[in-house]
Design a protein around this motif. Structure first.
Motif, PDB file in Angstrom:
ATOM      1  N   GLU A   1       0.868  -1.172   0.000  1.00 32.98           N
ATOM      2  CA  GLU A   1       0.000   0.000   0.000  1.00 32.98           C
ATOM      3  C   GLU A   1       0.907   1.225   0.000  1.00 32.98           C
ATOM      4  OE1 GLU A   1      -4.076   0.986   2.268  1.00 32.98           O
ATOM      5  OE2 GLU A   1      -2.411   0.430   3.551  1.00 32.98           O
ATOM      6  N   LYS A   2       0.733   2.066  -1.011  1.00 38.62           N
ATOM      7  CA  LYS A   2       1.606   3.221  -1.180  1.00 38.62           C
ATOM      8  C   LYS A   2       0.745   4.482  -1.222  1.00 38.62           C
ATOM      9  CE  LYS A   2       5.378   4.653  -4.133  1.00 38.62           C
ATOM     10  NZ  LYS A   2       5.878   4.611  -5.479  1.00 38.62           N
ATOM     11  N   GLY A   3       0.526   5.072  -0.039  1.00 40.32           N
ATOM     12  CA  GLY A   3      -0.256   6.299   0.034  1.00 40.32           C
ATOM     13  C   GLY A   3       0.554   7.474  -0.465  1.00 40.32           C
ATOM     14  N   LYS A   4      -0.104   8.383  -1.140  1.00 43.06           N
ATOM     15  CA  LYS A   4       0.591   9.557  -1.669  1.00 43.06           C
ATOM     16  C   LYS A   4       1.212  10.333  -0.501  1.00 43.06           C
ATOM     17  CE  LYS A   4       0.156  13.090  -5.050  1.00 43.06           C
ATOM     18  NZ  LYS A   4      -0.398  13.364  -6.303  1.00 43.06           N
ATOM     19  N   GLY A   5       2.523  10.505  -0.561  1.00 40.63           N
ATOM     20  CA  GLY A   5       3.230  11.237   0.482  1.00 40.63           C
ATOM     21  C   GLY A   5       3.505  10.441   1.750  1.00 40.63           C
ATOM     22  N   THR A   6       3.282   9.113   1.718  1.00 42.72           N
ATOM     23  CA  THR A   6       3.553   8.291   2.898  1.00 42.72           C
ATOM     24  C   THR A   6       4.529   7.171   2.534  1.00 42.72           C
ATOM     25  OG1 THR A   6       1.740   6.734   2.522  1.00 42.72           O
ATOM     26  CG2 THR A   6       1.231   8.701   3.812  1.00 42.72           C
ATOM     27  N   LYS A   7       5.131   6.581   3.554  1.00 39.64           N
ATOM     28  CA  LYS A   7       6.041   5.463   3.348  1.00 39.64           C
ATOM     29  C   LYS A   7       5.231   4.222   2.961  1.00 39.64           C
ATOM     30  CE  LYS A   7       9.710   2.978   5.688  1.00 39.64           C
ATOM     31  NZ  LYS A   7      10.457   2.802   6.916  1.00 39.64           N
ATOM     32  N   PRO A   8       5.669   3.453   1.942  1.00 37.95           N
ATOM     33  CA  PRO A   8       4.929   2.238   1.566  1.00 37.95           C
ATOM     34  C   PRO A   8       4.841   1.247   2.716  1.00 37.95           C
ATOM     35  CG  PRO A   8       6.575   2.777  -0.091  1.00 37.95           C
ATOM     36  CD  PRO A   8       6.829   3.676   1.088  1.00 37.95           C
ATOM     37  N   LYS A   9       3.716   0.551   2.781  1.00 37.58           N
ATOM     38  CA  LYS A   9       3.491  -0.468   3.807  1.00 37.58           C
ATOM     39  C   LYS A   9       3.251  -1.788   3.077  1.00 37.58           C
ATOM     40  CE  LYS A   9       1.571  -0.082   7.981  1.00 37.58           C
ATOM     41  NZ  LYS A   9       0.664   0.442   8.944  1.00 37.58           N
ATOM     42  N   GLN A  10       4.047  -2.809   3.415  1.00 39.22           N
ATOM     43  CA  GLN A  10       3.924  -4.099   2.734  1.00 39.22           C
ATOM     44  C   GLN A  10       3.401  -5.166   3.691  1.00 39.22           C
ATOM     45  OE1 GLN A  10       7.245  -6.896   1.486  1.00 39.22           O
ATOM     46  NE2 GLN A  10       6.657  -6.027  -0.495  1.00 39.22           N
ATOM     47  N   TYR A  11       2.486  -5.978   3.159  1.00 35.62           N
ATOM     48  CA  TYR A  11       1.974  -7.155   3.849  1.00 35.62           C
ATOM     49  C   TYR A  11       2.368  -8.340   2.981  1.00 35.62           C
ATOM     50  CZ  TYR A  11      -0.761  -3.442   5.907  1.00 35.62           C
ATOM     51  OH  TYR A  11      -1.142  -2.277   6.517  1.00 35.62           O
ATOM     52  N   SER A  12       2.872  -9.412   3.599  1.00 32.99           N
ATOM     53  CA  SER A  12       3.316 -10.546   2.780  1.00 32.99           C
ATOM     54  C   SER A  12       3.218 -11.842   3.566  1.00 32.99           C
ATOM     55  CB  SER A  12       4.744 -10.333   2.272  1.00 32.99           C
ATOM     56  OG  SER A  12       5.654 -10.273   3.348  1.00 32.99           O
ATOM     57  N   ALA A  13       3.283 -12.938   2.812  1.00 38.02           N
ATOM     58  CA  ALA A  13       3.283 -14.279   3.389  1.00 38.02           C
ATOM     59  C   ALA A  13       4.106 -15.168   2.466  1.00 38.02           C
ATOM     60  CB  ALA A  13       1.855 -14.814   3.510  1.00 38.02           C
TER      61      ALA A  13
END
Length: 187
Positions: free
Chosen positions: A111-123
């Motif tokens: 998830e890459k919000g405009k102006g925010t650090k990307p947040k990754q979810y994985s398995a």
């Protein structure tokens, strides 16, 4: 070097135009050609993305389905292989949904919000990287969650912020070539 570009040549920062580049409203760092699934997307070492503008933006819950398969000719364990679709909303926020299939083996939602650090979810993902993958994403902004299913491997992820209407869908690859079907949407 990535064998898709030639064993002795440096990987290009720019690629020759693809047969289907013009079908995408936003395209950078990649070329798009015809493939029996629909599209073959070849990305540079920095990554590439090809997005189509939707005729009608998607608001509310939706299910996205697609197929994808690695076309990376280098079959060594650490060759770059990856495959993602992209959803972009009207504010420019993005979700990159798919697989890392090379040195890393994981199903992923970033998830890459405009102006925010990307947040990754994985398995972890243990299937053969050259398998044809059937994919489904249930995207529910009201419940602030998404569920990804790729050939039976599932990943649930929260939506960190409320998305606006989805205006673009498309494809993303990094230093590899991947085939994709068109992305079907059910509201």
């Amino acid at each position: 070097p990535n064998p898709a570009y030639g064993k002795t040549e440096a990987e290009p920062t720019q690629l020759k135009p693809g047969q289907l580049d013009a079908e995408f409203a936003i395209r950078s760092g990649c070329r798009v050609d015809r493939h029996q699934l629909g599209f073959a997307v070849l990305g540079t070492a920095k990554g590439g993305m090809a997005l189509r503008r939707l005729a009608t933006p998607i608001s509310g819950a939706a299910t996205f389905t697609w197929a994808m398969q690695s076309l990376q000719p280098d079959r060594s364990p650490h060759a770059w292989r990856n495959a993602f679709i992209v959803l972009r909303d009207q504010q420019g926020n993005e979700w990159r949904i798919g697989l890392y299939l090379g040195g890393q083996r994981k199903i992923s939602i970033t998830e890459k919000g405009k102006g925010t650090k990307p947040k990754q979810y994985s398995a972890p993902f243990t299937q053969d990287p050259y398998t044809p993958f059937k994919c489904q994403l249930n995207f529910d902004p009201d419940a602030r969650k998404m569920t990804l299913d790729i050939n039976g491997t599932k990943l649930n992820a929260p939506l960190a912020f409320p998305p606006g209407p989805i205006t673009h869908t498309g494809y993303h690859v990094i230093n590899t070539e991947t085939a994709y079907s068109p992305i079907a949407t059910k509201r």
